[in-house]
Design an enzyme around this catalytic site. Structure first.
Site, PDB file in Angstrom:
ATOM      1  N   GLU A 174      30.202  58.302 167.853  1.00 11.76           N
ATOM      2  CA  GLU A 174      31.089  57.338 167.192  1.00 11.76           C
ATOM      3  C   GLU A 174      31.025  57.345 165.671  1.00 11.76           C
ATOM      4  OE1 GLU A 174      29.327  56.648 169.890  1.00 11.76           O
ATOM      5  OE2 GLU A 174      30.577  55.591 171.339  1.00 11.76           O
ATOM      6  N   GLU A 225      28.085  55.560 177.574  1.00 10.72           N
ATOM      7  CA  GLU A 225      27.898  54.117 177.782  1.00 10.72           C
ATOM      8  C   GLU A 225      28.229  53.712 179.213  1.00 10.72           C
ATOM      9  OE1 GLU A 225      30.490  53.475 174.375  1.00 10.72           O
ATOM     10  OE2 GLU A 225      28.933  52.248 173.457  1.00 10.72           O
ATOM     11  N   ALA A 240      35.914  56.726 174.889  1.00 10.74           N
ATOM     12  CA  ALA A 240      37.109  55.888 174.765  1.00 10.74           C
ATOM     13  C   ALA A 240      38.241  56.787 174.268  1.00 10.74           C
ATOM     14  CB  ALA A 240      36.835  54.759 173.781  1.00 10.74           C
ATOM     15  N   GLY A 271      31.963  56.323 174.958  1.00  9.76           N
ATOM     16  CA  GLY A 271      32.167  55.418 176.094  1.00  9.76           C
ATOM     17  C   GLY A 271      31.750  56.029 177.433  1.00  9.76           C
TER      18      GLY A 271
HETATM   19  N1  CAA Z   1      40.044  60.550 173.607  1.00  8.41           N
HETATM   20  C1  CAA Z   1      41.284  61.065 173.736  1.00  8.41           C
HETATM   21  N2  CAA Z   1      41.495  62.350 174.068  1.00  8.41           N
HETATM   22  C2  CAA Z   1      40.424  63.135 174.292  1.00  8.41           C
HETATM   23  C3  CAA Z   1      39.118  62.656 174.172  1.00  8.41           C
HETATM   24  C4  CAA Z   1      38.940  61.292 173.831  1.00  8.41           C
HETATM   25  N3  CAA Z   1      37.749  60.734 173.734  1.00  8.41           N
HETATM   26  N4  CAA Z   1      38.264  63.665 174.431  1.00  8.41           N
HETATM   27  C5  CAA Z   1      39.017  64.738 174.715  1.00  8.41           C
HETATM   28  N5  CAA Z   1      40.322  64.423 174.632  1.00  8.41           N
HETATM   29  C6  CAA Z   1      41.470  65.291 174.852  1.00  8.41           C
HETATM   30  C7  CAA Z   1      41.643  66.231 173.665  1.00  8.41           C
HETATM   31  O1  CAA Z   1      42.352  65.595 172.604  1.00  8.41           O
HETATM   32  C8  CAA Z   1      42.406  67.377 174.315  1.00  8.41           C
HETATM   33  O2  CAA Z   1      43.744  66.983 174.429  1.00  8.41           O
HETATM   34  P1  CAA Z   1      44.919  68.095 174.129  1.00  8.41           P
HETATM   35  O3  CAA Z   1      44.727  69.133 175.220  1.00  8.41           O
HETATM   36  O4  CAA Z   1      46.159  67.286 174.283  1.00  8.41           O
HETATM   37  O5  CAA Z   1      44.636  68.637 172.754  1.00  8.41           O
HETATM   38  C9  CAA Z   1      41.843  67.421 175.755  1.00  8.41           C
HETATM   39  O6  CAA Z   1      41.220  66.132 175.964  1.00  8.41           O
HETATM   40  C10 CAA Z   1      40.793  68.496 175.933  1.00  8.41           C
HETATM   41  O7  CAA Z   1      39.819  68.317 174.925  1.00  8.41           O
HETATM   42  P2  CAA Z   1      39.371  69.507 173.905  1.00  8.41           P
HETATM   43  O8  CAA Z   1      40.491  70.464 173.721  1.00  8.41           O
HETATM   44  O9  CAA Z   1      38.811  68.841 172.689  1.00  8.41           O
HETATM   45  O10 CAA Z   1      38.231  70.191 174.795  1.00  8.41           O
HETATM   46  P3  CAA Z   1      36.958  70.999 174.256  1.00  8.41           P
HETATM   47  O11 CAA Z   1      36.332  71.621 175.451  1.00  8.41           O
HETATM   48  O12 CAA Z   1      37.310  71.863 173.099  1.00  8.41           O
HETATM   49  O13 CAA Z   1      35.967  69.863 173.695  1.00  8.41           O
HETATM   50  C11 CAA Z   1      34.800  67.752 173.750  1.00  8.41           C
HETATM   51  C12 CAA Z   1      35.420  68.910 174.576  1.00  8.41           C
HETATM   52  C13 CAA Z   1      33.568  68.279 172.969  1.00  8.41           C
HETATM   53  C14 CAA Z   1      34.378  66.689 174.736  1.00  8.41           C
HETATM   54  C15 CAA Z   1      35.859  67.214 172.751  1.00  8.41           C
HETATM   55  O14 CAA Z   1      37.055  66.937 173.476  1.00  8.41           O
HETATM   56  C16 CAA Z   1      35.443  65.944 172.073  1.00  8.41           C
HETATM   57  O15 CAA Z   1      34.661  65.989 171.142  1.00  8.41           O
HETATM   58  N6  CAA Z   1      36.002  64.788 172.518  1.00  8.41           N
HETATM   59  C17 CAA Z   1      35.767  63.525 171.893  1.00  8.41           C
HETATM   60  C18 CAA Z   1      34.419  62.990 172.237  1.00  8.41           C
HETATM   61  C19 CAA Z   1      34.181  61.691 171.488  1.00  8.41           C
HETATM   62  O16 CAA Z   1      34.153  61.647 170.269  1.00  8.41           O
HETATM   63  N7  CAA Z   1      33.975  60.598 172.242  1.00  8.41           N
HETATM   64  C20 CAA Z   1      33.741  59.296 171.692  1.00  8.41           C
HETATM   65  C21 CAA Z   1      35.018  58.518 171.587  1.00  8.41           C
HETATM   66  S1  CAA Z   1      34.817  56.997 170.682  1.00  8.41           S
HETATM   67  C22 CAA Z   1      34.160  55.919 171.819  1.00  8.41           C
HETATM   68  O17 CAA Z   1      33.882  56.261 172.939  1.00  8.41           O
HETATM   69  C23 CAA Z   1      33.994  54.525 171.283  1.00  8.41           C
HETATM   70  C24 CAA Z   1      33.275  53.589 172.156  1.00  8.41           C
HETATM   71  O18 CAA Z   1      32.068  53.577 172.243  1.00  8.41           O
HETATM   72  C25 CAA Z   1      34.047  52.586 172.864  1.00  8.41           C
END
Ligand code: CAA
Length: 253
Positions: free
Chosen positions: A132, A112, A64, A109
């Site tokens: 999460e 999921e 998400a 998400g």
């Molecule tokens: N939401 C918003 N933006 C996201 C994102 C997310 N879930 N995942 C990645 N991005 C964005 C980053 O903020 C980044 O943006 P900028 O270039 O503007 O800084 C861009 O995508 C590239 O990401 P990274 O620079 O972080 O890339 P990386 O290769 O270093 O890392 C990753 C990749 C390990 C996937 C890392 O991006 C990450 O940990 N992302 C979040 C994953 C996460 O926590 N997902 C769960 C979300 S909560 C959820 O999903 C709730 C639910 O059940 C409904």
């Protein structure tokens, strides 16, 4: 649609989530357009199998949209969770089989979303996880229910409580994915499977899907997801992600 691509090839449709700059994170716009695309494909009676994938080589869906969620109130989070769950339920109950071609990160998400599909095929670089609780929230789009159903409660609890990601090989070992293939072969393998399904009697396939799903029917998440948005840990956890802070200390408030 700006964030979703739909393609038709014979009796197989492909929906691609196309927001690679944010690793295909599920903003409200993505969810809304995905919902629209599902309705469009469902209305096309020539489609007997649907493939779902993410644009780019790095990510299926990274979850998400954290930036969008960060400042949500409990009510707004409840509405967001409800909408996400409705879209994912639409995939789970889609009138024909849906195959997830998991081409990279499938986190939160994204994991999921893959689990709401009937079948998951992963590329060797795919990474799965439910991060999460590290953001101060629970899984919100069905993860607590579908992960436990797919891999058993013990492994699901370990993955959700530790928030640690797993590689494709481990996802295969625990039954989270059906198959793991080299990245460059992923779409060919998935299309072959989809075409194989499409060759069988569509009504019989659809009835089989219904019968399997009806036997597994359980409630999905309640209010825990949106209640997290009343906590300081949620704001803190998401701020840490956006500000790239690695050393987190949750306050339990
Ligand atoms: N939401 C918003 N933006 C996201 C994102 C997310 N879930 N995942 C990645 N991005 C964005 C980053 O903020 C980044 O943006 P900028 O270039 O503007 O800084 C861009 O995508 C590239 O990401 P990274 O620079 O972080 O890339 P990386 O290769 O270093 O890392 C990753 C990749 C390990 C996937 C890392 O991006 C990450 O940990 N992302 C979040 C994953 C996460 O926590 N997902 C769960 C979300 S909560 C959820 O999903 C709730 C639910 O059940 C409904």
């Amino acid at each position: 649609m700006e964030t979703i691509l739909v393609n038709y090839e014979g009796h197989v449709a492909t929906i691609t989530i196309n927001r690679p700059k944010a690793l295909n994170a599920l903003s409200t716009q993505v969810l809304t357009e995905l919902n629209q695309a599902l309705d469009e494909v469902a209305a096309n009676n020539d489609v007997y199998a649907l493939v779902l994938t993410g644009a780019g080589e790095k990510s299926f869906v990274a979850g998400a949209d954290i930036a969008e969620m960060k400042d949500k109130s409990v009510e707004e989070a409840a509405a967001y969770g409800k909408f996400g769950n409705e879209v994912f339920r639409k995939i789970e109950t889609f009138r024909c089989p849906v195959i997830a071609a998991v081409n990279g990160f499938a986190l939160g998400g994204g994991c999921e979303l893959a689990m709401s599909c009937d079948i998951r095929v992963a590329s060797e670089n795919a990474v799965f996880g439910q991060p999460e609780v590290g953001l101060g929230i629970t899984p919100g789009f069905g993860g607590t229910q579908r992960l436990a159903r797919l891999v058993g409660t013990g492994i699901a609890k370990e993955m959700i409580y530790t928030a640690r990601n797993i590689k494709a090989e481990r996802a295969y070992a625990i039954g989270l994915v059906n198959n793991v293939v080299p990245a460059e072969e992923l779409m060919a393998v998935v299309m072959k499977m989809a075409n194989g399904i499409a060759k069988n009697a569509p009504i019989a396939v659809a009835y089989s899907k219904k019968a399997i799903n009806n036997g597994l029917q359980t409630d999905i998440e309640g209010e825990e997801f949106s209640n997290c948005f009343a906590t300081e840990d949620q704001t803190y956890g998401m701020t840490c992600f956006l500000e790239k802070t690695k050393d987190k200390k949750f306050s339990n408030k």
